[in-house]
Scaffold this active site. Structure first.
Site, PDB file in Angstrom:
ATOM      1  N   CYS A   1       0.846  -1.189   0.000  1.00 41.01           N
ATOM      2  CA  CYS A   1       0.000   0.000   0.000  1.00 41.01           C
ATOM      3  C   CYS A   1       0.885   1.244   0.000  1.00 41.01           C
ATOM      4  O   CYS A   1       1.968   1.236  -0.597  1.00 41.01           O
ATOM      5  CB  CYS A   1      -0.977  -0.026   1.179  1.00 41.01           C
TER       6      CYS A   1
ATOM      7  N   ASP B   1      -3.177   1.402  10.114  1.00 42.45           N
ATOM      8  CA  ASP B   1      -4.287   2.334  10.355  1.00 42.45           C
ATOM      9  C   ASP B   1      -4.739   2.274  11.795  1.00 42.45           C
ATOM     10  O   ASP B   1      -5.304   3.239  12.318  1.00 42.45           O
ATOM     11  CB  ASP B   1      -5.457   2.029   9.424  1.00 42.45           C
TER      12      ASP B   1
END
Ligand code: RUB
Length: 329
Positions: A134, A203
């Site tokens: 990512c 996250d």
């Protein structure tokens, strides 16, 4: 009550639509949204000013439900402003505190990324072949710091379907002069056998050390585990989730089907549905270390990072701006 400023609503929309993305950048943007709300509030009392800020926090919260950095950034700002508002009745002074608190958070976040870069770069050796996944500013900072130290290594960057954040990482690495190889997500397991270690961002981190990151991260971790590679997570300490101390599960954001397949094509199928979860959880057993600005910890150390920041977290602290809902609403 002052309406939520247009600039704050725009920040919320940019987070929702992923024009602003990445957990750290989301938290800093949300805090900026609160700073604007405090600045533009026409309130004449501390209580009204807090209500204006609370209203902005409600607009910003839940734009991306999985990134715990977002409520944590809002909580950081709101609880400190609430404490300052008890010390004075002068709203100009409270607005100045709002500027200082917001700037304090953003500086703290930037410094944490830099410190993680320094700490994490020690794990990189000459000749390493590294995997990332990512687009994590924190994980990339480790790579850039190691490169600036003169270490020679190369990086595999999976595309990261469906939003292709791998292309952003490849651009950042390219700009920094780091050799990297863009691969399809399908090639991860095959090429993991040719790599040495993995660095990803987060996250959210749960109290048990499980790490929530972009969907597919847990497959990267599985492949790394099978190939006996070290799997590192780079995360500022404000990405740890206090609510998981109370046993709450971190919500996994599900995004629109149109990110996966064009809407007209989906409409033409009679028996096909699409699911598009944006994040997954990597269990602590697959993680060798979490690198925070305070140092590296085993995932099982997550609870001590949380305890240091929040003590024994209670549900009243969960979303402090919620207690500022005006009686009429
Ligand atoms: C981004 C993502 C990143 C983390 C950490 O997902 O999963 O790895 O947010 O990033 P999305 P950072 O693109 O859906 O926001 O280290 O920059 O905070």
């Amino acid at each position: 009550m002052t309406p939520v400023p247009a600039k704050t609503l725009q920040i919320a929309e940019e987070i929702r639509s992923m024009r602003t993305r990445g957990a750290g950048r989301i938290a800093c943007a949300a805090v900026q949204g609160l700073m604007i709300a405090a600045e533009e509030s026409r309130a004449s009392t501390p209580e009204q000013l807090l209500e204006d800020v609370a209203q902005a926090a409600r607009a910003l919260h839940n734009t991306r439900p999985s990134a715990v950095s977002l409520p944590n950034g809002l909580r950081y700002f709101f609880t400190r402003l609430e404490a300052k508002a008890k010390e004075t009745t002068d709203t100009a002074t409270i607005r100045q505190h709002a500027r200082d608190i917001g700037q304090g958070f953003i500086t703290m976040s930037n410094n944490a990324v830099k410190a993680i870069g320094q700490i994490g770069s020690r794990f990189i050796d000459d000749g390493d072949v590294i995997f990332t996944y990512c687009n994590s500013a924190t994980a990339v900072e480790i790579l850039i710091t190691a490169h600036q130290m003169g270490k020679q290594f190369s990086v595999y960057v999976p595309e990261t379907r469906p939003k292709y954040q791998g292309h952003i990482s490849a651009t950042w690495l390219d700009d920094a002069g780091i050799a990297c190889c863009l691969i399809t997500d399908n090639a991860i397991r095959y090429l993991m056998g040719h790599a040495d270690k993995v660095f990803v961002g987060a996250d959210a981190i749960a109290a048990n050390g499980a790490v929530l990151n972009k969907i597919g991260t847990s497959m990267v971790a599985l492949a790394a585990n099978e190939a006996r590679l070290d799997f590192f997570v780079a995360a500022e300490s404000y990405k740890f989730s206090p609510l998981t101390m109370l046993g709450e599960l971190i919500q996994i954001e599900e995004r629109e089907a149109s990110e996966v397949v064009p809407t007209d094509q989906l409409a033409s199928w009679k028996h096909v549905t699409v699911r598009n979860p944006a994040f997954d959880l990597t269990p602590p057993e697959y993680i060798d270390a979490i690198i925070t600005e305070q140092g590296q910890i085993p995932p099982q150390g997550a609870i001590s990072i949380l305890y240091e920041q929040y003590g024994w977290f209670t549900s009243e602290l969960a979303l402090p701006w919620e207690s500022h809902v005006p009686a009429s609403s």
